[in-house]
Motif scaffolding. Sequence first.
Motif, PDB file in Angstrom:
ATOM      1  N   PRO A   4       0.483  -1.319   0.169  1.00  0.00           N
ATOM      2  CA  PRO A   4       0.106  -0.005  -0.165  1.00  0.00           C
ATOM      3  C   PRO A   4       0.890   1.063  -0.457  1.00  0.00           C
ATOM      4  O   PRO A   4       1.936   1.571   0.437  1.00  0.00           O
ATOM      5  CB  PRO A   4      -0.779  -0.410   1.313  1.00  0.00           C
ATOM      6  N   LEU A   5       0.916   2.422  -0.586  1.00  0.00           N
ATOM      7  CA  LEU A   5       1.239   3.726  -0.444  1.00  0.00           C
ATOM      8  C   LEU A   5       0.277   4.823   0.128  1.00  0.00           C
ATOM      9  O   LEU A   5      -0.788   4.674   0.258  1.00  0.00           O
ATOM     10  CB  LEU A   5       1.292   4.495  -2.336  1.00  0.00           C
ATOM     11  N   TYR A   6       1.518   5.346   0.630  1.00  0.00           N
ATOM     12  CA  TYR A   6      -0.015   6.078   1.528  1.00  0.00           C
ATOM     13  C   TYR A   6       0.546   7.850   1.526  1.00  0.00           C
ATOM     14  O   TYR A   6       2.339   7.657   1.346  1.00  0.00           O
ATOM     15  CB  TYR A   6       0.497   5.761   3.478  1.00  0.00           C
ATOM     16  N   THR A   7       0.219   8.118   1.892  1.00  0.00           N
ATOM     17  CA  THR A   7       0.701  10.178   1.717  1.00  0.00           C
ATOM     18  C   THR A   7       1.640  10.591   3.196  1.00  0.00           C
ATOM     19  O   THR A   7       1.040   9.929   4.138  1.00  0.00           O
ATOM     20  CB  THR A   7      -0.698  10.934   1.404  1.00  0.00           C
ATOM     21  N   ALA A   8       2.662  11.753   3.418  1.00  0.00           N
ATOM     22  CA  ALA A   8       3.152  11.482   4.263  1.00  0.00           C
ATOM     23  C   ALA A   8       1.888  12.272   5.291  1.00  0.00           C
ATOM     24  O   ALA A   8       2.244  12.147   6.419  1.00  0.00           O
ATOM     25  CB  ALA A   8       4.029  12.572   3.632  1.00  0.00           C
ATOM     26  N   GLU A   9       0.606  12.881   5.086  1.00  0.00           N
ATOM     27  CA  GLU A   9       0.034  13.352   5.441  1.00  0.00           C
ATOM     28  C   GLU A   9      -0.538  11.536   6.424  1.00  0.00           C
ATOM     29  O   GLU A   9      -1.115  12.068   7.355  1.00  0.00           O
ATOM     30  CB  GLU A   9      -1.249  14.074   4.575  1.00  0.00           C
ATOM     31  N   GLN A  10      -0.696  10.671   5.678  1.00  0.00           N
ATOM     32  CA  GLN A  10      -1.709   9.756   6.799  1.00  0.00           C
ATOM     33  C   GLN A  10      -0.986   9.490   7.349  1.00  0.00           C
ATOM     34  O   GLN A  10      -1.414   8.288   8.841  1.00  0.00           O
ATOM     35  CB  GLN A  10      -1.841   9.026   5.523  1.00  0.00           C
TER      36      GLN A  10
END
Length: 107
Positions: free
Chosen positions: A35-41
């Motif tokens: 899975p790829l997450y944003t830095a904010e997540q």
Amino acid sequence: MTEPVAYIRRTSGGTYISLTPISDKYGDKTDKTLPLYTAEQLHPMKWFVRSKELEDEDEDYLFLSGSNLDDLEYFGFDYARAFDTKEEAEKWTNPLTEAVQLPVEGE
């Protein structure tokens, strides 16, 4: 944790990115899909009001604290008052303080 924004899978045939989990050629969603997450997540950010200068004795910044803003006390980060937007935080700054965005663990 929140849902990932995308998924990635690297194979000998190339790297694939998808908005849904990627299946192999047999339709099996394998653990090779990440899975790829944003830095904010991964690191939720909030705005805080802190002193511009480090305090001499502790080498820490002082943060605007309190659950309500009736008293303008300044303490360590553990008691800091968090703001959702920069504009909200900047309303409480003065010439000795600044609004900064920092990661938070949770509410």
